[in-house]
Design a protein around this motif. Sequence first.
Motif, mmCIF file in Angstrom:
data_model
loop_
_atom_site.group_PDB
_atom_site.id
_atom_site.type_symbol
_atom_site.label_atom_id
_atom_site.label_comp_id
_atom_site.label_asym_id
_atom_site.label_seq_id
_atom_site.Cartn_x
_atom_site.Cartn_y
_atom_site.Cartn_z
ATOM 1 N N THR A 4 0.811 -1.217 0.000
ATOM 2 C CA THR A 4 0.000 0.000 0.000
ATOM 3 C C THR A 4 0.838 1.256 0.000
ATOM 4 O O THR A 4 0.361 2.321 -0.362
ATOM 5 N N GLY A 135 -4.432 -7.083 4.472
ATOM 6 C CA GLY A 135 -5.773 -7.481 4.887
ATOM 7 C C GLY A 135 -5.739 -8.712 5.760
ATOM 8 O O GLY A 135 -4.832 -9.544 5.664
ATOM 9 N N ASP A 163 -8.679 -4.410 -3.554
ATOM 10 C CA ASP A 163 -7.586 -4.588 -2.607
ATOM 11 C C ASP A 163 -7.748 -3.594 -1.452
ATOM 12 O O ASP A 163 -8.759 -2.882 -1.357
ATOM 13 N N ALA A 164 -6.765 -3.532 -0.574
ATOM 14 C CA ALA A 164 -6.875 -2.698 0.627
ATOM 15 C C ALA A 164 -6.935 -1.208 0.305
ATOM 16 O O ALA A 164 -7.351 -0.402 1.153
ATOM 17 N N ALA A 200 -11.399 -3.919 2.575
ATOM 18 C CA ALA A 200 -11.586 -2.682 3.333
ATOM 19 C C ALA A 200 -12.648 -1.824 2.662
ATOM 20 O O ALA A 200 -12.908 -1.964 1.463
#
Length: 286
Positions: A4, A135, A163-164, A200
């Motif tokens: 991230t 995650g 994705d996150a 998320a």
Amino acid sequence: MSITDDAPAATAAASGASATARFHADKSPYDAVRDTPKERVSLLAREVLEAIHDTIRKHHVTYDEYNALKAWMIDVGETGEWPLFLDVWVEHVVEEVANASRVGSKGTIEGPYYVPDAPEQGADGTLPMRDGEPGTQLLWSGTVSSTDGTPLADAKVELWQADADGFYSQFAPGLPEWNLRGTFTAGQDGAFRIRTIQPAPYQIPTDGACGRLIAAAGWHAWRPAHLHVKVSAPGHQLLTAQLYFPGDPHNDDDIATAVKPELMLNPQPQPDGSAAVEYGFVLDPA
């Protein structure tokens, strides 16, 4: 550095263009309605236009407001954001009407980011993901059955998720082609086990035309965390759904109005820090 920390810089225009191109590639919408009677086309078109006319008269819409709307609609088309706009603000009502008679599991909207033919993972497998995918690890177990309780052997569970950072593979740069996308085939007892990560919450793209509407109206752009699924079996109706997680702050004010209590998961924390959940599907006969 984590994944991230170096997140791809997705834009509304790029995501919109990808969604529009994917829609054209995967769907032939005109074929399904080619034989629609002219009377029904006229009825629907006239009632939509009349609703717009009534709004203009009721609220004394000015020429400046009208021209701003015209410019905004042009921008939505130029950035390819019509799939995003329609799927966020309109699709939930179409889904509600289309599936009103469903007896089995509830469905909800598809959204703009589905891609067919995701890699096969068997009845017990792991969703494709990067090393160190952020995650909480999630083990999801379930079964697919018909409304009479018969297990549906070889039923397909197509799963895709963001994705996150809220990005979907094939709609944002820098992600592996099939990241967090896979197809699972239930065993002879209709059972499946899927290993993935708990997603998320995320905001829909706000740097384009849809974002300007959100800002001008004082709305928020958040979707609660969710897993997308399509569940199918021969002789049964296709089920499209999203599965949600309790405690998410946007379960009650999802911008896409797609959350239903029947679609809420109940993940249980495990000693190793992961989570496990059981959730199955009941398909209506075709």
